[in-house]
Design an enzyme around this catalytic site. Structure first.
Site, PDB file in Angstrom:
ATOM      1  N   LYS A 134       0.812  -1.215   0.000  1.00 40.74           N
ATOM      2  CA  LYS A 134       0.000   0.000   0.000  1.00 40.74           C
ATOM      3  C   LYS A 134       0.846   1.265   0.000  1.00 40.74           C
ATOM      4  CE  LYS A 134      -3.499   0.312   2.731  1.00 40.74           C
ATOM      5  NZ  LYS A 134      -4.617   0.739   1.890  1.00 40.74           N
ATOM      6  N   HIS A 152      -6.025 -17.162  -3.292  1.00 45.25           N
ATOM      7  CA  HIS A 152      -5.680 -16.255  -4.391  1.00 45.25           C
ATOM      8  C   HIS A 152      -5.187 -16.988  -5.621  1.00 45.25           C
ATOM      9  CE1 HIS A 152      -5.561 -13.790  -0.734  1.00 45.25           C
ATOM     10  NE2 HIS A 152      -6.100 -12.896  -1.510  1.00 45.25           N
ATOM     11  N   TRP A 184     -13.207   2.035   3.039  1.00 47.54           N
ATOM     12  CA  TRP A 184     -13.289   1.830   1.593  1.00 47.54           C
ATOM     13  C   TRP A 184     -14.314   2.749   0.924  1.00 47.54           C
ATOM     14  CZ3 TRP A 184     -12.788  -4.288   1.531  1.00 47.54           C
ATOM     15  CH2 TRP A 184     -11.475  -4.605   1.886  1.00 47.54           C
ATOM     16  N   GLU A 241     -23.274 -15.451  -0.465  1.00 40.84           N
ATOM     17  CA  GLU A 241     -23.166 -14.044  -0.896  1.00 40.84           C
ATOM     18  C   GLU A 241     -23.385 -13.841  -2.401  1.00 40.84           C
ATOM     19  OE1 GLU A 241     -19.666 -12.030   0.746  1.00 40.84           O
ATOM     20  OE2 GLU A 241     -19.776 -13.194   2.587  1.00 40.84           O
ATOM     21  N   GLU A 278      -5.397  -1.294   7.837  1.00 44.49           N
ATOM     22  CA  GLU A 278      -4.955  -0.277   6.888  1.00 44.49           C
ATOM     23  C   GLU A 278      -5.422   1.127   7.256  1.00 44.49           C
ATOM     24  OE1 GLU A 278      -6.768  -2.180   3.411  1.00 44.49           O
ATOM     25  OE2 GLU A 278      -7.839  -0.305   3.074  1.00 44.49           O
TER      26      GLU A 278
END
Ligand code: GLN
Ligand code: ZN
Length: 772
Positions: free
Chosen positions: A118, A707, A574, A497, A618
């Protein structure tokens, strides 16, 4: 008095660069076509600044992927493993660059990408430079000079934006032998000097060195390096106008160092740290120009002209008009491109739109501020009063104020944010109701969002299928997921979801106080963009948001189905957040809305509820001395959202891609009954923090990486569980993947979860055998 911006978004107002790059990677367009798209974006950005009347227009703020990777290419800090891309594969410089960003798997070569992390406390991610001991640098990519020349051909003498040498080193990581990367400054500096020589030869008059670390906690060596570097640059180029740009924080105790650098101008972020203005003006030597970052580069609110004018006039009074510059607080990279592209009045009403400014509008604001400050009494009166008017309307609008919400927030008391009993007692109460085996298995919430699922949603949005049809399709998909989870023997099921587009958007769309844009894209990394919602007003929940799908799923099975929510801190983090009240207040409003949802789920018979907080880490401030204040309100907001339930109701939370070591105490203070965390990639290394801290509640350390499409097998997950069991009490452990499965396909998901369940069974069998 000059105007400038620190950088403009390069993705294109219709995400042209994203589309072109992805097409180029997929071999669908040629290099020439990609380069043309890039050139036309650059030209458009320059032209719009010229048209607005900006004095110093930046170049090299464009990037095909990332500005830090660009600098890595410029100084030839290319790790050896990529050399074959050119040597063996005969690829171009740009392909080499993309290989560093994305990895290179072709013709038997398998080179991993460079690490990404980041960019300070933004949602932008940069490619981390890799440095080795005794690393040599040399001028390699001519990008900075090429872009300068390109603009010159358009008749614009730009201000090249270059990552300053000290920040460039600090942004990187040491690889191999132990050393300090700041020691590389002596071999790096000559390359910067060489670059400057070439730019000056081309006619550059101003250079912007981005040195955000100057506004962070830095050690003595970094400070000394700053002094040395800028002294050397000044000695070599006494006439060059150098601008050192700081942003995202205030200079604080580095202010003496910053104003003593022998540079022409110093840029400060007055949106993030307005309080630094006084000391900077006071301490600035007579010949130092101060660039005032008054237009917010990171948020979408219209500038308050009256306030900015006051700041600028105060600076002019103290140091003189010729020593003042007006600019954006940071690069506009973090803003969406152009508000003029928003024309869906049903969602972004004209009133709310009149409160906003995206990058293009911010450029105009910078230019307007200069006119307003320098003009005579009648210049720009109309603009000024329109701006005042918009702010007054916003301040007093019934759209943003909800008395009930404000009252509820001010009435929050300490005990609202505490569960009824301590964890030990809750655990007993929960076990009586939930009756879970050792090593209970679960997933993080989402199941594959297949092409079909996404196409149903887009058909529904387009109106080509009805709401009823859409819901029926979702219901079938959910029921298939439940049945399958039952069959493979998972303990705590999820509904999948399928109805959700995005974990923040889904809630924002149902909460009051949020709006969504059509084109408000912001670059997240490479070609990836996000479209954050805008929190413009007091947040409330008109009706239950998730109860329908959770109860639908629960009614299909006798097993437990976990309710699934996004936590207040993540929703805040976010989104674009309103700037007229502290973030903590907005966060508490969201927390209360989630709290109501949690209670509704409980009332509807849901016994396990997960509140995801992947973004808690974050949100941590850049200066360590500010951490405590943030953690205090953020952790409390989570607890506020989760503490309204009975002891028997089990609260889970989930976090990913974070290092927890430095905030483990606060994570424990969240007091979730179960935390599921991402950690299979670091092979349980992450668990160390939990072990050392003696983390009290239950933990589900992710046992496989979601991932990648690779299917893990039973024994490797069993091995990880054994490692976990060796350091943590067995009764504390859950078994789950790293994160949600929405980006995966069903085939690999099915196989992986079957393996995962048998790994958990194997663990239980070991326990049974040892008891016998
Ligand atoms: N429940 C979410 C999901 O499974 C969590 C996503 C996340 O952690 N980023 O997709
Ligand atoms: Zn996750």
């Amino acid at each position: 008095m000059q105007t400038h911006i620190l950088g403009y978004p390069r993705i294109g107002s219709q995400r042209e660069l994203k589309k072109a790059s992805e097409n180029y990677w997929a071999d669908k367009i040629t290099l020439k076509e990609l380069l043309e798209t890039a050139a036309s974006i650059r030209k458009g950005n320059w032209e719009l600044q010229r048209a607005a009347g900006i004095n110093l227009i930046p170049s090299n703020d464009f990037s095909f992927y990332d500005q830090v990777l660009d600098m890595t290419m410029v100084v030839n800090a290319i790790p050896e493993r990529y050399h074959d891309v050119i040597l063996k594969e005969g690829k171009t410089e740009l392909d080499l660059y993309f290989a560093m960003a994305r990895g290179y798997q072709k013709n038997g070569l398998d080179i991993t990408a460079m690490e990404m992390t980041k960019w300070f406390d933004t949602n932008y991610h940069y490619i981390v430079p890799e440095f080795t001991k005794n690393q040599k640098f040399k001028l390699f990519s001519s990008k900075i000079i090429d872009e300068f020349k390109e603009a010159k051909r358009e008749g614009i003498i730009t201000k090249p934006v270059i990552i300053g040498p000290v920040s460039f080193l600090l942004l990187g990581k040491e690889k191999g032998e132990d050393f300090n990367r700041l020691d590389l400054i002596d071999s790096l500096l000559p390359v910067y000097l060489e670059l400057l020589t070439q730019l000056v030869a081309q006619g550059a008059e101003w250079i912007q060195f981005d040195e955000p670390y100057l506004a962070l906690d830095i050690d003595e060596q970094a400070k000394a390096t700053y002094a040395k570097v800028y002294k050397a640059i000044h000695q070599h180029f006494p006439k060059l106008n150098t601008l050192v740009a700081t942003y995202f924080e205030g200079l604080r105790s580095n202010v003496d160092l910053a104003v003593s650098l022998p540079v022409k101008a110093l840029h400060i972020d007055l949106v993030r740290a307005p309080e630094q203005l006084i000391s900077v003006l006071h301490k600035a030597p007579i010949d130092l120009t101060i660039s005032l970052g008054v237009v917010d580069g990171r948020n979408i609110w219209k500038n308050n002209f009256s306030e900015s004018i006051e700041i600028i006039k105060m600076a002019i009074n103290q140091i003189g008009e010729d020593k003042v510059m007006i600019g954006t607080s940071c690069s506009l990279l973090h803003s969406p491109c152009d508000l003029d592209h928003e024309n869906k009045e049903e969602t972004l009403t004209p009133i709310i739109k009149s409160w906003l400014a995206f990058a293009k509008q911010k450029v105009e604001e910078v230019a307007q501020l200069k006119k307003l400050v320098l003009g005579n009494a009648t210049t720009g009166l109309e603009e000024l009063s329109a701006n005042k008017h918009a702010h007054e309307i916003r301040q007093n609008s019934s759209l943003i104020h909800n008395a009930d919400v404000k009252k509820r927030v001010s009435n929050i008391i300490e005990s609202d944010a505490r569960r009824g009993s301590k964890f030990e007692a809750r655990k007993v109460a929960q076990q009586q109701v939930l009756n879970l085996p050792l090593y209970p298995t679960t997933t993080i919430g989402s199941f594959p969002q297949t092409k079909e699922v996404r196409s149903w949603r887009s058909q529904f949005k387009k109106g080509s299928i009805s709401e009823k049809e859409y819901n029926e399709l979702l219901a079938e998909e959910t029921s298939r997921a439940i049945e399958w989870q039952e069959n493979i023997g998972l303990d705590v099921l999820v509904h999948g979801e399928f109805e959700r587009n995005d974990m923040v958007e889904y809630f924002g769309e149902q909460l009051q106080g949020f709006v969504f844009t059509q084109n408000g894209w912001v670059q997240s990394y490479g070609s990836r963009c996000v479209k954050p919602p805008i929190i413009y007003g007091d947040v409330s929940r008109p009706e239950a948001m998730t109860v329908k799908w959770s109860t639908y799923a629960q009614e299909l099975t006798d097993k437990l189905v976990k309710g699934m929510l996004t936590g207040p801190v993540t929703i805040l983090q976010w989104s674009f957040v309103r700037n007229d009240q502290p973030r903590s207040v907005t966060c508490n409003q969201i927390a209360l809305a989630i709290r109501d949802e949690v209670e509704d789920l409980e009332d509807a018979g849901i016994k396990v509820i997960q509140i995801d907080e992947p973004a808690i880490r974050e949100g941590l401030p850049l200066r360590e001395s500010d951490w405590k204040e943030y953690l205090d309100w953020a952790i409390k907001a989570f607890r506020l959202s989760s503490s309204g339930v009975k002891d028997e109701t089990q609260i889970h939370t989930h976090m990913c891609y974070s290092e927890f070591n430095d905030i483990i105490e606060s994570i424990a203070d969240m007091d979730a009954d179960v935390i599921t965390i991402e950690c299979s990639r670091s092979q349980m290394e992450l668990l160390d923090a939990f072990v050392q801290f003696n983390y009290p509640n239950d933990i589900g350390p992710g046992v496989y990486d979601i991932h990648s499409p690779r299917v893990p097998n039973k024994s490797e997950m069993e091995e990880l569980l054994i490692k976990a069991k060796n350091v943590l009490p067995e009764g504390q452990l859950w078994v789950n993947p790293d994160c949600g499965l929405k980006t995966r396909g069903w085939e690999e998901t099915r196989k992986a979860l079957v393996e995962m369940v048998s790994a958990a069974q194997a663990m239980r069998e070991k326990v049974a055998a040892s008891v016998e």
